[in-house]
Design an enzyme around this catalytic site. Structure first.
Site, PDB file in Angstrom:
ATOM      1  N   ALA A 222       0.847  -1.209   0.000  1.00  0.00           N
ATOM      2  CA  ALA A 222       0.000   0.000   0.000  1.00  0.00           C
ATOM      3  C   ALA A 222       0.876   1.249   0.000  1.00  0.00           C
ATOM      4  O   ALA A 222       1.979   1.240   0.551  1.00  0.00           O
ATOM      5  CB  ALA A 222      -0.882  -0.006   1.237  1.00  0.00           C
TER       6      ALA A 222
ATOM      7  N   GLY B 124       0.829  -5.373   0.685  1.00  0.00           N
ATOM      8  CA  GLY B 124      -0.178  -5.626  -0.351  1.00  0.00           C
ATOM      9  C   GLY B 124       0.409  -6.299  -1.587  1.00  0.00           C
ATOM     10  O   GLY B 124      -0.307  -6.981  -2.326  1.00  0.00           O
TER      11      GLY B 124
ATOM     12  N   GLU C 145       0.357  -9.815  -0.692  1.00  0.00           N
ATOM     13  CA  GLU C 145      -1.043 -10.260  -0.706  1.00  0.00           C
ATOM     14  C   GLU C 145      -1.542 -10.441  -2.147  1.00  0.00           C
ATOM     15  O   GLU C 145      -2.354 -11.332  -2.421  1.00  0.00           O
ATOM     16  CB  GLU C 145      -1.905  -9.277   0.091  1.00  0.00           C
TER      17      GLU C 145
ATOM     18  N   GLU D 225       3.937  -4.646   7.675  1.00  0.00           N
ATOM     19  CA  GLU D 225       2.991  -3.658   8.216  1.00  0.00           C
ATOM     20  C   GLU D 225       3.237  -3.360   9.687  1.00  0.00           C
ATOM     21  O   GLU D 225       3.076  -2.232  10.141  1.00  0.00           O
ATOM     22  CB  GLU D 225       1.541  -4.148   8.027  1.00  0.00           C
TER      23      GLU D 225
HETATM   24  N1  COA Z   1       4.488   3.427  -0.141  1.00  0.00           N
HETATM   25  C1  COA Z   1       4.913   4.604  -0.634  1.00  0.00           C
HETATM   26  N2  COA Z   1       6.144   4.818  -1.144  1.00  0.00           N
HETATM   27  C2  COA Z   1       6.983   3.754  -1.138  1.00  0.00           C
HETATM   28  C3  COA Z   1       6.614   2.498  -0.646  1.00  0.00           C
HETATM   29  C4  COA Z   1       5.285   2.343  -0.134  1.00  0.00           C
HETATM   30  N3  COA Z   1       4.843   1.176   0.340  1.00  0.00           N
HETATM   31  N4  COA Z   1       7.663   1.653  -0.772  1.00  0.00           N
HETATM   32  C5  COA Z   1       8.657   2.374  -1.341  1.00  0.00           C
HETATM   33  N5  COA Z   1       8.250   3.627  -1.569  1.00  0.00           N
HETATM   34  C6  COA Z   1       9.025   4.726  -2.176  1.00  0.00           C
HETATM   35  C7  COA Z   1      10.071   5.288  -1.230  1.00  0.00           C
HETATM   36  O1  COA Z   1       9.506   6.226  -0.358  1.00  0.00           O
HETATM   37  C8  COA Z   1      11.051   5.876  -2.224  1.00  0.00           C
HETATM   38  O2  COA Z   1      10.521   7.100  -2.685  1.00  0.00           O
HETATM   39  P1  COA Z   1      11.506   8.388  -2.825  1.00  0.00           P
HETATM   40  O3  COA Z   1      12.485   7.979  -3.888  1.00  0.00           O
HETATM   41  O4  COA Z   1      10.587   9.484  -3.225  1.00  0.00           O
HETATM   42  O5  COA Z   1      12.168   8.571  -1.492  1.00  0.00           O
HETATM   43  C9  COA Z   1      10.998   4.913  -3.403  1.00  0.00           C
HETATM   44  O6  COA Z   1       9.764   4.198  -3.268  1.00  0.00           O
HETATM   45  C10 COA Z   1      12.109   3.900  -3.404  1.00  0.00           C
HETATM   46  O7  COA Z   1      12.117   3.260  -2.159  1.00  0.00           O
HETATM   47  P2  COA Z   1      13.408   3.223  -1.169  1.00  0.00           P
HETATM   48  O8  COA Z   1      12.929   2.999   0.217  1.00  0.00           O
HETATM   49  O9  COA Z   1      14.280   4.391  -1.405  1.00  0.00           O
HETATM   50  O10 COA Z   1      14.150   1.915  -1.760  1.00  0.00           O
HETATM   51  P3  COA Z   1      15.067   0.898  -0.968  1.00  0.00           P
HETATM   52  O11 COA Z   1      15.627  -0.031  -1.980  1.00  0.00           O
HETATM   53  O12 COA Z   1      16.020   1.633  -0.067  1.00  0.00           O
HETATM   54  O13 COA Z   1      14.055   0.075   0.004  1.00  0.00           O
HETATM   55  C11 COA Z   1      12.058  -1.163   0.509  1.00  0.00           C
HETATM   56  C12 COA Z   1      13.069  -0.710  -0.558  1.00  0.00           C
HETATM   57  C13 COA Z   1      10.962  -1.944  -0.182  1.00  0.00           C
HETATM   58  C14 COA Z   1      12.760  -2.049   1.534  1.00  0.00           C
HETATM   59  C15 COA Z   1      11.469   0.079   1.241  1.00  0.00           C
HETATM   60  O14 COA Z   1      11.048   1.012   0.255  1.00  0.00           O
HETATM   61  C16 COA Z   1      10.297  -0.207   2.115  1.00  0.00           C
HETATM   62  O15 COA Z   1      10.477  -0.723   3.213  1.00  0.00           O
HETATM   63  N6  COA Z   1       9.061   0.116   1.668  1.00  0.00           N
HETATM   64  C17 COA Z   1       7.872  -0.017   2.425  1.00  0.00           C
HETATM   65  C18 COA Z   1       7.364  -1.437   2.403  1.00  0.00           C
HETATM   66  C19 COA Z   1       6.155  -1.593   3.292  1.00  0.00           C
HETATM   67  O16 COA Z   1       6.198  -1.332   4.476  1.00  0.00           O
HETATM   68  N7  COA Z   1       5.049  -2.055   2.704  1.00  0.00           N
HETATM   69  C20 COA Z   1       3.834  -2.295   3.385  1.00  0.00           C
HETATM   70  C21 COA Z   1       2.979  -1.103   3.340  1.00  0.00           C
HETATM   71  S1  COA Z   1       1.522  -1.354   4.280  1.00  0.00           S
END
Ligand code: COA
Length: 259
Positions: free
Chosen positions: A65, A110, A113, A133
């Site tokens: 999400a 998601g 999921e 989450e």
């Molecule tokens: N929602 C919104 N934006 C997201 C996102 C999410 N779930 N997951 C990644 N992004 C965005 C980041 O904010 C970043 O944006 P920016 O370039 O404007 O800063 C971009 O995507 C790239 O992500 P980044 O975190 O820089 O890449 P990374 O390789 O360092 O890390 C992840 C990758 C997947 C480990 C990390 O992005 C993350 O933990 N994301 C959230 C996952 C999550 O909690 N999902 C469940 C949501 S309920």
């Protein structure tokens, strides 16, 4: 159909649906969920589409999400929002056509999921799965606490949901969440091989396969076995069942019509 965050390509009886917000790792906002509903519905209603492949553009399948929508959210907003979310996964489970997940990278929250809602999962060695989450103060809301334990068992699901840890594609394969793990450069080829294999079967029989196996996740065993018996009987109403048996006896490849 006008899509802003999803790509849709139909080729040789296959709908290739790609989540396309690569800058944010295909995070699922309201627009993407609506686009997914539209794309899935298009594939569902199109009789020329036998198989659907779901993938993600860029380096992720989907990081779940879109968290940027959440700091200002209240319970009633989440109900409204998650109604859309659930519909997207529920539609995937309900579409009577095989859906293959082609998982190139992160499949989190998601995204994981959505993988669970697909029928067959082909993953790159680079893919990572998880339900993170808990790390942002919530629980999974699209099946992560209900479907995941049914697929990988209660203890493993609780570990993933409670720690938010990511697992590798290989670990996901060992747990039964993934069908096949391949090197990144072979992901498309492996997916195409699976598509080709499914295309040798009758689309109407594949529909019955999906309906019947899905029942096993929903029903107690006795009711599931009854449902299987009914769907098994229904197979004998199709032209393809007659053709399948005839072709076997005549030692030739069946020519299915999907009827
Ligand atoms: N929602 C919104 N934006 C997201 C996102 C999410 N779930 N997951 C990644 N992004 C965005 C980041 O904010 C970043 O944006 P920016 O370039 O404007 O800063 C971009 O995507 C790239 O992500 P980044 O975190 O820089 O890449 P990374 O390789 O360092 O890390 C992840 C990758 C997947 C480990 C990390 O992005 C993350 O933990 N994301 C959230 C996952 C999550 O909690 N999902 C469940 C949501 S309920």
């Amino acid at each position: 159909m006008e899509l802003k965050t999803v790509l849709y390509e139909k080729k040789d009886n296959v709908a290739w649906i790609t989540m396309n917000r690569p800058d944010v790792l295909n995070a699922q906002n309201a627009q993407l969920r609506n686009d997914m509903l539209a794309a899935l519905d298009e594939a569902r209603l199109d009789d020329e589409v036998y198989i659907i492949v779901l993938g993600g553009a860029g380096r992720a399948f989907s990081a779940g999400a879109d968290i940027s929508e959440w700091p200002k959210m209240f319970p009633m907003d989440t109900l409204k929002d998650f109604y859309g979310n659930r519909r997207f996964y529920e539609l995937m489970r309900a579409i009577p056509k095989p859906i293959i997940a082609m998982v190139n990278g992160y499949a989190l929250g998601g995204g994981c999921e959505a993988v669970m809602a697909c029928d067959i999962v082909i993953a790159s060695e680079k893919a990572k799965f998880g339900q993170p989450e808990v790390k942002i103060g919530i629980i999974p809301g699209g099946g992560g606490t209900q479907i995941l334990p049914r697929l990988i068992g209660e203890k493993r699901a609780k570990e993933l949901v409670m720690t938010g840890d990511f697992i590798t594609a290989q670990e996901a394969w060992q747990m039964g969440l993934v069908n096949k793990v391949v090197p990144p450069e072979k992901l498309l080829e492996a997916t195409q091989e699976m598509v080709a294999k499914l295309k040798t079967q009758s689309p109407v029989t594949l529909k019955f396969c999906k309906l019947a196996v899905n029942k096993s996740l929903q029903l107690p065993l006795d009711e599931g076995l009854k449902a299987e018996q009914d769907i098994f009987a229904l197979c004998f109403s199709t032209e393809d069942q007659k053709e399948g048996a005839k072709a076997f006896l005549e030692k030739r490849t069946p020519k299915y019509k999907g009827k």
